[in-house]
Design a protein around this motif. Sequence first.
Motif, PDB file in Angstrom:
ATOM      1  N   TYR A 102      44.002 -69.185 121.601  1.00 54.24           N
ATOM      2  CA  TYR A 102      43.748 -68.756 120.232  1.00 54.24           C
ATOM      3  C   TYR A 102      43.006 -67.411 120.218  1.00 54.24           C
ATOM      4  CZ  TYR A 102      41.883 -68.623 115.499  1.00 54.24           C
ATOM      5  OH  TYR A 102      41.548 -68.226 114.235  1.00 54.24           O
ATOM      6  N   THR A 103      41.980 -67.298 121.046  1.00 54.27           N
ATOM      7  CA  THR A 103      41.195 -66.070 121.121  1.00 54.27           C
ATOM      8  C   THR A 103      42.067 -64.899 121.560  1.00 54.27           C
ATOM      9  OG1 THR A 103      39.238 -67.363 121.685  1.00 54.27           O
ATOM     10  CG2 THR A 103      39.137 -65.006 122.152  1.00 54.27           C
ATOM     11  N   LEU A 104      42.907 -65.105 122.560  1.00 54.67           N
ATOM     12  CA  LEU A 104      43.777 -64.034 123.049  1.00 54.67           C
ATOM     13  C   LEU A 104      44.815 -63.630 122.006  1.00 54.67           C
ATOM     14  CD1 LEU A 104      44.265 -65.158 126.751  1.00 54.67           C
ATOM     15  CD2 LEU A 104      42.981 -63.170 125.932  1.00 54.67           C
ATOM     16  N   ARG A 105      45.327 -64.578 121.264  1.00 52.97           N
ATOM     17  CA  ARG A 105      46.277 -64.253 120.195  1.00 52.97           C
ATOM     18  C   ARG A 105      45.605 -63.430 119.099  1.00 52.97           C
ATOM     19  NH1 ARG A 105      49.872 -69.781 119.488  1.00 52.97           N
ATOM     20  NH2 ARG A 105      51.163 -69.422 121.319  1.00 52.97           N
ATOM     21  N   GLU A 106      44.387 -63.816 118.747  1.00 54.44           N
ATOM     22  CA  GLU A 106      43.645 -63.052 117.744  1.00 54.44           C
ATOM     23  C   GLU A 106      43.382 -61.636 118.239  1.00 54.44           C
ATOM     24  OE1 GLU A 106      42.488 -63.712 114.500  1.00 54.44           O
ATOM     25  OE2 GLU A 106      43.998 -65.277 114.755  1.00 54.44           O
ATOM     26  N   GLU A 107      42.997 -61.518 119.489  1.00 52.05           N
ATOM     27  CA  GLU A 107      42.737 -60.213 120.092  1.00 52.05           C
ATOM     28  C   GLU A 107      44.011 -59.366 120.097  1.00 52.05           C
ATOM     29  OE1 GLU A 107      41.291 -59.076 124.454  1.00 52.05           O
ATOM     30  OE2 GLU A 107      40.097 -60.694 123.557  1.00 52.05           O
ATOM     31  N   ASN A 108      45.125 -59.993 120.429  1.00 52.79           N
ATOM     32  CA  ASN A 108      46.413 -59.327 120.445  1.00 52.79           C
ATOM     33  C   ASN A 108      46.790 -58.858 119.047  1.00 52.79           C
ATOM     34  OD1 ASN A 108      48.869 -58.357 121.268  1.00 52.79           O
ATOM     35  ND2 ASN A 108      49.791 -60.362 121.622  1.00 52.79           N
ATOM     36  N   ARG A 109      46.568 -59.691 118.051  1.00 52.29           N
ATOM     37  CA  ARG A 109      46.863 -59.334 116.664  1.00 52.29           C
ATOM     38  C   ARG A 109      46.016 -58.141 116.228  1.00 52.29           C
ATOM     39  NH1 ARG A 109      44.991 -60.107 111.819  1.00 52.29           N
ATOM     40  NH2 ARG A 109      43.334 -61.508 112.443  1.00 52.29           N
ATOM     41  N   GLU A 110      44.733 -58.178 116.593  1.00 48.79           N
ATOM     42  CA  GLU A 110      43.824 -57.077 116.253  1.00 48.79           C
ATOM     43  C   GLU A 110      44.303 -55.765 116.874  1.00 48.79           C
ATOM     44  OE1 GLU A 110      40.999 -57.011 114.326  1.00 48.79           O
ATOM     45  OE2 GLU A 110      41.443 -59.083 113.740  1.00 48.79           O
ATOM     46  N   LEU A 111      44.758 -55.829 118.114  1.00 47.50           N
ATOM     47  CA  LEU A 111      45.242 -54.625 118.793  1.00 47.50           C
ATOM     48  C   LEU A 111      46.511 -54.102 118.133  1.00 47.50           C
ATOM     49  CD1 LEU A 111      44.599 -55.604 122.509  1.00 47.50           C
ATOM     50  CD2 LEU A 111      43.390 -53.856 121.191  1.00 47.50           C
ATOM     51  N   ARG A 112      47.364 -55.001 117.697  1.00 51.57           N
ATOM     52  CA  ARG A 112      48.598 -54.589 117.040  1.00 51.57           C
ATOM     53  C   ARG A 112      48.325 -53.967 115.668  1.00 51.57           C
ATOM     54  NH1 ARG A 112      53.413 -58.842 118.304  1.00 51.57           N
ATOM     55  NH2 ARG A 112      53.238 -58.707 120.546  1.00 51.57           N
ATOM     56  N   VAL A 113      47.327 -54.471 114.976  1.00 48.33           N
ATOM     57  CA  VAL A 113      46.969 -53.909 113.676  1.00 48.33           C
ATOM     58  C   VAL A 113      46.474 -52.469 113.865  1.00 48.33           C
ATOM     59  CG1 VAL A 113      45.335 -54.068 111.762  1.00 48.33           C
ATOM     60  CG2 VAL A 113      46.477 -56.119 112.593  1.00 48.33           C
ATOM     61  N   GLY A 114      45.718 -52.220 114.915  1.00 48.97           N
ATOM     62  CA  GLY A 114      45.203 -50.878 115.206  1.00 48.97           C
ATOM     63  C   GLY A 114      46.308 -49.912 115.571  1.00 48.97           C
ATOM     64  N   ARG A 115      47.325 -50.346 116.248  1.00 49.46           N
ATOM     65  CA  ARG A 115      48.452 -49.509 116.653  1.00 49.46           C
ATOM     66  C   ARG A 115      49.728 -50.151 116.107  1.00 49.46           C
ATOM     67  NH1 ARG A 115      48.189 -49.498 122.807  1.00 49.46           N
ATOM     68  NH2 ARG A 115      46.279 -50.665 122.716  1.00 49.46           N
ATOM     69  N   PRO A 116      50.275 -49.595 115.064  1.00 50.73           N
ATOM     70  CA  PRO A 116      51.479 -50.213 114.489  1.00 50.73           C
ATOM     71  C   PRO A 116      52.628 -50.189 115.489  1.00 50.73           C
ATOM     72  CG  PRO A 116      51.005 -48.122 113.409  1.00 50.73           C
ATOM     73  CD  PRO A 116      49.883 -48.395 114.358  1.00 50.73           C
ATOM     74  N   LEU A 117      53.329 -51.261 115.527  1.00 50.83           N
ATOM     75  CA  LEU A 117      54.457 -51.405 116.442  1.00 50.83           C
ATOM     76  C   LEU A 117      55.719 -50.981 115.711  1.00 50.83           C
ATOM     77  CD1 LEU A 117      55.405 -52.480 119.196  1.00 50.83           C
ATOM     78  CD2 LEU A 117      55.705 -54.705 118.117  1.00 50.83           C
ATOM     79  N   ILE A 118      56.447 -50.040 116.293  1.00 47.81           N
ATOM     80  CA  ILE A 118      57.674 -49.562 115.676  1.00 47.81           C
ATOM     81  C   ILE A 118      58.837 -50.290 116.323  1.00 47.81           C
ATOM     82  CG2 ILE A 118      59.152 -47.565 115.273  1.00 47.81           C
ATOM     83  CD1 ILE A 118      56.624 -45.838 115.482  1.00 47.81           C
ATOM     84  N   VAL A 119      59.573 -51.000 115.511  1.00 49.89           N
ATOM     85  CA  VAL A 119      60.733 -51.730 116.000  1.00 49.89           C
ATOM     86  C   VAL A 119      61.966 -50.935 115.639  1.00 49.89           C
ATOM     87  CG1 VAL A 119      62.035 -53.873 115.847  1.00 49.89           C
ATOM     88  CG2 VAL A 119      59.552 -53.915 115.678  1.00 49.89           C
ATOM     89  N   VAL A 120      62.736 -50.570 116.633  1.00 49.93           N
ATOM     90  CA  VAL A 120      63.957 -49.801 116.421  1.00 49.93           C
ATOM     91  C   VAL A 120      65.134 -50.751 116.541  1.00 49.93           C
ATOM     92  CG1 VAL A 120      65.362 -47.870 117.252  1.00 49.93           C
ATOM     93  CG2 VAL A 120      62.867 -47.769 117.405  1.00 49.93           C
ATOM     94  N   PRO A 121      65.914 -50.889 115.484  1.00 52.27           N
ATOM     95  CA  PRO A 121      67.077 -51.766 115.575  1.00 52.27           C
ATOM     96  C   PRO A 121      68.088 -51.240 116.577  1.00 52.27           C
ATOM     97  CG  PRO A 121      67.005 -50.666 113.434  1.00 52.27           C
ATOM     98  CD  PRO A 121      65.778 -50.262 114.200  1.00 52.27           C
ATOM     99  N   PRO A 122      68.858 -52.110 117.201  1.00 52.96           N
ATOM    100  CA  PRO A 122      69.817 -51.677 118.228  1.00 52.96           C
ATOM    101  C   PRO A 122      70.823 -50.642 117.719  1.00 52.96           C
ATOM    102  CG  PRO A 122      69.602 -54.056 118.242  1.00 52.96           C
ATOM    103  CD  PRO A 122      68.814 -53.550 117.080  1.00 52.96           C
ATOM    104  N   SER A 123      71.212 -50.726 116.459  1.00 49.00           N
ATOM    105  CA  SER A 123      72.205 -49.768 115.936  1.00 49.00           C
ATOM    106  C   SER A 123      71.633 -48.361 115.864  1.00 49.00           C
ATOM    107  CB  SER A 123      72.688 -50.214 114.559  1.00 49.00           C
ATOM    108  OG  SER A 123      71.577 -50.281 113.670  1.00 49.00           O
ATOM    109  N   ALA A 124      70.340 -48.197 115.669  1.00 48.26           N
ATOM    110  CA  ALA A 124      69.715 -46.887 115.548  1.00 48.26           C
ATOM    111  C   ALA A 124      69.335 -46.307 116.899  1.00 48.26           C
ATOM    112  CB  ALA A 124      68.484 -46.969 114.654  1.00 48.26           C
ATOM    113  N   ARG A 125      69.393 -47.067 117.942  1.00 51.21           N
ATOM    114  CA  ARG A 125      68.981 -46.583 119.260  1.00 51.21           C
ATOM    115  C   ARG A 125      69.904 -45.492 119.776  1.00 51.21           C
ATOM    116  NH1 ARG A 125      67.442 -52.370 121.907  1.00 51.21           N
ATOM    117  NH2 ARG A 125      65.655 -52.728 120.576  1.00 51.21           N
ATOM    118  N   SER A 126      71.143 -45.523 119.432  1.00 55.71           N
ATOM    119  CA  SER A 126      72.085 -44.520 119.944  1.00 55.71           C
ATOM    120  C   SER A 126      71.845 -43.150 119.324  1.00 55.71           C
ATOM    121  CB  SER A 126      73.522 -44.979 119.695  1.00 55.71           C
ATOM    122  OG  SER A 126      73.730 -45.121 118.299  1.00 55.71           O
ATOM    123  N   THR A 127      71.211 -43.104 118.151  1.00 54.22           N
ATOM    124  CA  THR A 127      70.954 -41.824 117.496  1.00 54.22           C
ATOM    125  C   THR A 127      69.662 -41.175 117.952  1.00 54.22           C
ATOM    126  OG1 THR A 127      69.845 -42.913 115.658  1.00 54.22           O
ATOM    127  CG2 THR A 127      72.216 -42.523 115.443  1.00 54.22           C
TER     128      THR A 127
END
Length: 135
Positions: A102-127
């Motif tokens: 639980y603690t590690l998940r919370e820590e992970n969530r906090e880190l993700r909030v600080g650095r937004p994760l950009i998800v690139v869909p597979p169709s856009a990867r070729s461009t």
Amino acid sequence: MPAKLQVEKYRLALARLVTRGGPINLDSVAREAGSGAGSIKRSRKDYADLIKEIDAASVEPVNFEDAGRTEPSQDLKKEVKRLSALLDESLERELNLLEEVYTLREENRELRVGRPLIVVPPSARSTLPSFGQPS
């Protein structure tokens, strides 16, 4: 095998069961003697005295103190207590691990909030431009 020799074999088996303190019945005596479970039959006249001895031995209370052993219920109580302690230790260990997850998940969530994760869909990867790779 003659009936007299067979009866003697069963008597020796009965004596072993009595000294060992195991369950005493017709089948257990027969198995101890190396015969099949149903080989001592009440209908056989040659076994009448043997059957009386087996019946008498099966109702005699076993004195565990004389045999130098503790009462089975005491042994079982000790085993239950030991297993209960092991269960408690295991549950405590599991709770600690769940808390850590639980603690590690919370820590992970906090880190993700600080650095937004950009998800690139597979169709856009070729461009996307490729860096360091020839086109």
